[in-house]
Design a protein around this motif. Sequence first.
Motif, PDB file in Angstrom:
ATOM      1  N   ARG A 193       0.839  -1.197   0.000  1.00 14.83           N
ATOM      2  CA  ARG A 193       0.000   0.000   0.000  1.00 14.83           C
ATOM      3  C   ARG A 193       0.874   1.247   0.000  1.00 14.83           C
ATOM      4  O   ARG A 193       2.027   1.211   0.449  1.00 14.83           O
ATOM      5  N   PRO A 194       0.368   2.381  -0.476  1.00 18.56           N
ATOM      6  CA  PRO A 194       1.169   3.607  -0.531  1.00 18.56           C
ATOM      7  C   PRO A 194       1.776   4.000   0.806  1.00 18.56           C
ATOM      8  O   PRO A 194       2.935   4.397   0.875  1.00 18.56           O
TER       9      PRO A 194
ATOM     10  N   SER B 193       3.054  17.195   5.284  1.00 18.73           N
ATOM     11  CA  SER B 193       2.136  16.128   5.696  1.00 18.73           C
ATOM     12  C   SER B 193       2.165  14.982   4.706  1.00 18.73           C
ATOM     13  O   SER B 193       2.519  15.157   3.543  1.00 18.73           O
ATOM     14  N   VAL B 194       1.775  13.844   5.219  1.00 15.57           N
ATOM     15  CA  VAL B 194       1.777  12.644   4.368  1.00 15.57           C
ATOM     16  C   VAL B 194       0.814  12.813   3.209  1.00 15.57           C
ATOM     17  O   VAL B 194       1.100  12.437   2.070  1.00 15.57           O
ATOM     18  N   SER B 195      -0.342  13.431   3.455  1.00 17.20           N
ATOM     19  CA  SER B 195      -1.332  13.572   2.393  1.00 17.20           C
ATOM     20  C   SER B 195      -0.854  14.484   1.284  1.00 17.20           C
ATOM     21  O   SER B 195      -1.214  14.304   0.119  1.00 17.20           O
ATOM     22  N   ASP B 196      -0.008  15.502   1.632  1.00 17.89           N
ATOM     23  CA  ASP B 196       0.481  16.429   0.605  1.00 17.89           C
ATOM     24  C   ASP B 196       1.580  15.818  -0.249  1.00 17.89           C
ATOM     25  O   ASP B 196       1.658  16.060  -1.449  1.00 17.89           O
TER      26      ASP B 196
ATOM     27  N   ARG C 221       0.195  10.886  -2.425  1.00 22.46           N
ATOM     28  CA  ARG C 221      -1.166  10.447  -2.739  1.00 22.46           C
ATOM     29  C   ARG C 221      -1.079   9.498  -3.913  1.00 22.46           C
ATOM     30  O   ARG C 221      -0.730   9.911  -5.002  1.00 22.46           O
ATOM     31  N   GLY C 222      -1.402   8.264  -3.644  1.00 24.89           N
ATOM     32  CA  GLY C 222      -1.244   7.261  -4.694  1.00 24.89           C
ATOM     33  C   GLY C 222       0.194   6.770  -4.742  1.00 24.89           C
ATOM     34  O   GLY C 222       1.036   7.186  -3.950  1.00 24.89           O
ATOM     35  N   PRO C 223       0.500   5.895  -5.646  1.00 27.31           N
ATOM     36  CA  PRO C 223       1.855   5.340  -5.746  1.00 27.31           C
ATOM     37  C   PRO C 223       2.831   6.403  -6.201  1.00 27.31           C
ATOM     38  O   PRO C 223       2.459   7.355  -6.883  1.00 27.31           O
ATOM     39  N   PRO C 224       4.129   6.306  -5.810  1.00 28.27           N
ATOM     40  CA  PRO C 224       5.132   7.262  -6.233  1.00 28.27           C
ATOM     41  C   PRO C 224       5.153   7.391  -7.747  1.00 28.27           C
ATOM     42  O   PRO C 224       5.035   6.407  -8.470  1.00 28.27           O
TER      43      PRO C 224
END
Length: 488
Positions: free
Chosen positions: A417-418, A451-454, A457-460
Amino acid sequence: MTELRQRAVREPDAPPEDKESESEVKVDGETASDTESRAEAVPLSTSADDTPEVLNRALSNLSSRWKNWWVRGILTLAMIAFFFIIIYLGPMVLMIIVMCVQIKCFHEIITIGYNVYHSYDLPWFRTLSWYFLLCVNYFFYGETVTDYFFTLVQREEPLRILSKYHRFISFTLYLIGFCMFVLSLVKKHYRLQFYMFGWTHVTLLIVVTQSHLVIHNLFEGMIWFIVPISCVICNDIMAYMFGFFFGRTPLIKLSPKKTWEGFIGGFFATVVFGLLLSYVMSGYRCFVCPVEYNNDTNSFTVDCEPSDLFRLQEYNIPEVIRSVIGLTTVWMYPFQIHSIALSTFASLIGPFGGFFASGFKRAFKIKDFANTIPGHGGIMDRFDCQYLMATFVNVYIASFIRGPNPSKLIQQFLTLRPDQQLHIFNTLRSHLADKGMLTAGTEDEEWRRSSVSDRFRGPPACLVAAPQQGRGAQLGCLCSPRAFTRAS
């Protein structure tokens, strides 16, 4: 069964149904000696001369001993020439040949069992044998495809589904065969049917498993495929030559024609041959590089930067040998040292695979597994030592040669998972920074504080493109801090 016979003598007035049940028990509880006596009555092989007519006419003036020598010699050279041709044709052809050899060896062994027990009319014996062969091959080759063709599998939706549920599908297929066997059981042949069930599974273990290991050895580099096989072939030839001309002392009762002179002569000749062959092959990338699937060209590639195992190094010669050869150092490939272990196993332990096969043939009173190759017998007669060698090479590579595989780590990484990928990336980056291999800049510190969300988001983004760019791009992606930005 003895008690039943005594009971029949003591109770001559027993009711008819008791006599019927007694006869059923005798059949169902048939002893091994009864089975063997019935099997001996079945002729398993003929002694007909299978030598080509051309050779028969050309060698008609020779004694049977020298005629056999020339027939074996000529056909051995023909098989060696064929071996060179399939090596030239590349890894894919080699894998196809390995599978064909596996199927033929399985056919020869199963045919012996069928010839022994066909008079019992065992239901579904051959059908189930071939079905189990199909199931086992599906499992092993599916594992190989998943390991070595990961990018191709991930690119095609049907292959991805088959890969994800591969082991469950394989187990389901086996269960179908298992249930079919149970349903085929006949009351008067229970024991024989379980004999043949075991016969089939032992054959699968000996033949299919070993051929799967041969293919795994091939992927490590063609040198790990060619050198072991060539050492077994060399030992077989040289042991025959030394035994033919100098053999006087019998080696083992299972093979009366084997002699100590041939065994010892074959050992020394094989070690020297292994050193020379390894020296020649270690200088060519096409032999030493791992066999990999190129996703761009849809073909196998064997191009790489050779490892230290295949680079010439200087070694000091022991004092005892210096006085004999007059040299203090020698330049060798490290692989040549490993070749000594391979050739030693091929000449000292490998022949026991042949002795095992000889004992098997004597148990069923046959000379050869088949008449496929004149003067040599069947395919199994030629590969009885090779299967034992394949297992040793695979274990040897896993124990002394192979290290962690970066490509497999990346394959597992891409399936996470991401958030799991991000955690692994941060851990790896911190570890490399602590070792001084990475320098953290101001921009990277800001990236860390985001932040992690910024930042994810999704795979690298680079990992999305990495399967199409190859393994080098995947590794570079892991070392880039801004790789984990939003994928477009």
